[in-house]
Design a protein around this motif. Structure first.
Motif, PDB file in Angstrom:
ATOM      1  N   PHE A  38       2.820 -62.064 -31.043  1.00  0.00           N
ATOM      2  CA  PHE A  38       3.126 -60.672 -31.877  1.00  0.00           C
ATOM      3  C   PHE A  38       4.239 -60.887 -32.736  1.00  0.00           C
ATOM      4  CE2 PHE A  38       0.660 -59.442 -27.978  1.00  0.00           C
ATOM      5  CZ  PHE A  38      -0.058 -58.344 -28.634  1.00  0.00           C
ATOM      6  N   VAL A  39       5.297 -61.856 -32.614  1.00  0.00           N
ATOM      7  CA  VAL A  39       6.309 -62.420 -33.473  1.00  0.00           C
ATOM      8  C   VAL A  39       5.926 -62.752 -34.921  1.00  0.00           C
ATOM      9  CG1 VAL A  39       8.654 -63.112 -33.881  1.00  0.00           C
ATOM     10  CG2 VAL A  39       7.884 -62.472 -31.534  1.00  0.00           C
ATOM     11  N   GLY A  40       4.700 -63.727 -34.743  1.00  0.00           N
ATOM     12  CA  GLY A  40       4.137 -64.143 -35.817  1.00  0.00           C
ATOM     13  C   GLY A  40       3.894 -65.458 -35.519  1.00  0.00           C
ATOM     14  N   ARG A  41       3.285 -66.111 -36.687  1.00  0.00           N
ATOM     15  CA  ARG A  41       2.945 -67.335 -36.573  1.00  0.00           C
ATOM     16  C   ARG A  41       3.979 -68.647 -36.500  1.00  0.00           C
ATOM     17  NH1 ARG A  41      -1.890 -69.976 -38.747  1.00  0.00           N
ATOM     18  NH2 ARG A  41      -2.432 -68.001 -39.745  1.00  0.00           N
ATOM     19  N   ASP A  42       4.990 -68.387 -37.227  1.00  0.00           N
ATOM     20  CA  ASP A  42       6.238 -69.288 -36.963  1.00  0.00           C
ATOM     21  C   ASP A  42       6.789 -69.347 -35.813  1.00  0.00           C
ATOM     22  OD1 ASP A  42       5.655 -70.263 -39.783  1.00  0.00           O
ATOM     23  OD2 ASP A  42       7.168 -68.939 -40.575  1.00  0.00           O
ATOM     24  N   LYS A  43       6.732 -68.050 -35.244  1.00  0.00           N
ATOM     25  CA  LYS A  43       7.649 -68.066 -33.763  1.00  0.00           C
ATOM     26  C   LYS A  43       6.687 -69.011 -32.730  1.00  0.00           C
ATOM     27  CE  LYS A  43      10.466 -66.736 -31.115  1.00  0.00           C
ATOM     28  NZ  LYS A  43      11.924 -67.269 -30.836  1.00  0.00           N
ATOM     29  N   LEU A  44       5.312 -68.578 -32.814  1.00  0.00           N
ATOM     30  CA  LEU A  44       4.643 -69.253 -31.749  1.00  0.00           C
ATOM     31  C   LEU A  44       4.386 -70.661 -31.978  1.00  0.00           C
ATOM     32  CD1 LEU A  44       2.754 -68.618 -29.201  1.00  0.00           C
ATOM     33  CD2 LEU A  44       0.861 -68.598 -30.640  1.00  0.00           C
ATOM     34  N   ASN A  45       4.125 -71.189 -33.065  1.00  0.00           N
ATOM     35  CA  ASN A  45       4.034 -72.402 -33.594  1.00  0.00           C
ATOM     36  C   ASN A  45       5.424 -73.370 -32.980  1.00  0.00           C
ATOM     37  OD1 ASN A  45       1.393 -72.250 -34.346  1.00  0.00           O
ATOM     38  ND2 ASN A  45       1.638 -72.453 -36.524  1.00  0.00           N
ATOM     39  N   ALA A  46       6.587 -72.677 -33.577  1.00  0.00           N
ATOM     40  CA  ALA A  46       7.925 -73.193 -33.295  1.00  0.00           C
ATOM     41  C   ALA A  46       7.977 -73.426 -31.717  1.00  0.00           C
ATOM     42  CB  ALA A  46       8.929 -72.452 -33.716  1.00  0.00           C
ATOM     43  N   TYR A  47       7.473 -72.502 -31.078  1.00  0.00           N
ATOM     44  CA  TYR A  47       7.617 -72.545 -29.320  1.00  0.00           C
ATOM     45  C   TYR A  47       6.623 -73.662 -29.103  1.00  0.00           C
ATOM     46  CZ  TYR A  47       6.510 -71.024 -24.620  1.00  0.00           C
ATOM     47  OH  TYR A  47       6.373 -71.178 -23.113  1.00  0.00           O
ATOM     48  N   GLY A  48       5.380 -73.862 -29.475  1.00  0.00           N
ATOM     49  CA  GLY A  48       4.571 -74.773 -29.188  1.00  0.00           C
ATOM     50  C   GLY A  48       5.015 -76.232 -29.552  1.00  0.00           C
ATOM     51  N   ALA A  49       5.795 -76.264 -30.556  1.00  0.00           N
ATOM     52  CA  ALA A  49       6.172 -77.527 -30.961  1.00  0.00           C
ATOM     53  C   ALA A  49       7.461 -77.938 -29.882  1.00  0.00           C
ATOM     54  CB  ALA A  49       6.968 -77.574 -32.638  1.00  0.00           C
ATOM     55  N   LEU A  50       8.371 -76.803 -29.658  1.00  0.00           N
ATOM     56  CA  LEU A  50       9.402 -77.190 -28.615  1.00  0.00           C
ATOM     57  C   LEU A  50       8.938 -77.784 -27.494  1.00  0.00           C
ATOM     58  CD1 LEU A  50      12.356 -77.018 -27.818  1.00  0.00           C
ATOM     59  CD2 LEU A  50      11.757 -74.599 -27.256  1.00  0.00           C
ATOM     60  N   LEU A  51       7.889 -77.225 -26.728  1.00  0.00           N
ATOM     61  CA  LEU A  51       7.144 -77.452 -25.464  1.00  0.00           C
ATOM     62  C   LEU A  51       6.676 -78.968 -25.656  1.00  0.00           C
ATOM     63  CD1 LEU A  51       5.433 -74.597 -24.518  1.00  0.00           C
ATOM     64  CD2 LEU A  51       7.593 -75.266 -23.770  1.00  0.00           C
ATOM     65  N   HIS A  52       5.924 -79.428 -26.829  1.00  0.00           N
ATOM     66  CA  HIS A  52       5.507 -80.863 -26.948  1.00  0.00           C
ATOM     67  C   HIS A  52       6.240 -81.585 -27.615  1.00  0.00           C
ATOM     68  CE1 HIS A  52       1.929 -78.277 -26.447  1.00  0.00           C
ATOM     69  NE2 HIS A  52       1.497 -79.071 -25.674  1.00  0.00           N
ATOM     70  N   GLY A  53       7.431 -81.316 -28.099  1.00  0.00           N
ATOM     71  CA  GLY A  53       8.612 -82.213 -28.527  1.00  0.00           C
ATOM     72  C   GLY A  53       9.808 -82.262 -27.839  1.00  0.00           C
TER      73      GLY A  53
END
Length: 225
Positions: A38-53
């Protein structure tokens, strides 16, 4: 000592209770991560990158603990069910439950549905082997896996959303009965003659159900696009 504990009925109930609470903790964290959509594409994708990085190793530890908890939870549920059946007199299964909730009566088949859902959910959003929207390998403008785009594209498919929402209904029911049963087994809740008055379990189940369900419904309604 551990073998005796494992073989005992109370030991199996305690194992089932502890593993159930591990599952509750995981779904709360997973829900919180999902709601970043609900915050937006950048926020969710950054979260995903953090988990897999940076957090990839920690994520694998969490996954292994969760997988062990699920296996033990399912195994204990099966063994306790078999013991209960063996202990019942002939014809007992036909008796209608005197004091129970619909959530408790759907635990068995609801649990099977959730197990199927977990497998498909991992194959869909984690590994990409099941990719109905054809979006899993796409990247966003920053070169990260487009988790947001995959989520939106997937929930625009009606049967994906329908199955997800159905699974979340049974997750809520499972949590309502399971969370209360777990804390009761561990000694933190006393048996009650009023099974419908389990406020904390109801709140936990309702919040988690709503937190997960609002995402696919938000996509369908056009709030997330």
């Amino acid at each position: 000592m551990l073998v005796q504990f494992y073989r005992s009925t109370i030991g199996k109930k305690i194992i089932m209770g502890v593993t159930g609470l591990i599952g509750v903790g995981f779904v709360i964290g997973h829900m919180a991560g999902n709601l970043q959509v609900f915050v937006g594409r950048d926020k969710l994708n950054a979260y995903g990158a953090l988990l897999h990085g940076p957090l990839a190793e920690l994520l694998w530890v969490v996954r292994l603990v969760l997988m062990a908890a699920i296996v033990l939870h399912v195994l204990m549920a099966y063994q306790l069910t078999m013991r209960a059946r063996a202990a019942r007199p002939v014809g007992y299964q036909q008796r209608q439950p005197q004091v129970s909730t619909w959530a408790s009566r759907t635990m068995r088949w609801g649990g099977v549905l959730l197990l199927v859902f977990i497998v498909l959910h991992i194959l869909h959003f984690t590994t990409g082997q099941v990719d109905p929207a054809g979006w899993h390998e796409r990247l966003d403008a920053a070169g990260r896996r487009d988790v947001y785009g995959n989520l939106v594209a997937s929930f625009r498919i009606w049967w994906v959303t329908a199955f997800y929402v159905l699974a979340m209904i049974f997750l809520g029911l499972h949590l309502y009965h399971g969370a209360w049963s777990s804390v009761r087994t561990l000694g933190y809740a006393k048996p009650s003659p009023r099974p419908l008055h389990r406020t904390i379990a109801l709140v936990v189940a309702a919040v988690i159900w709503l937190g997960f369900t609002i995402v696919p419904l938000g996509v369908l309604a056009g709030f997330i696009h």
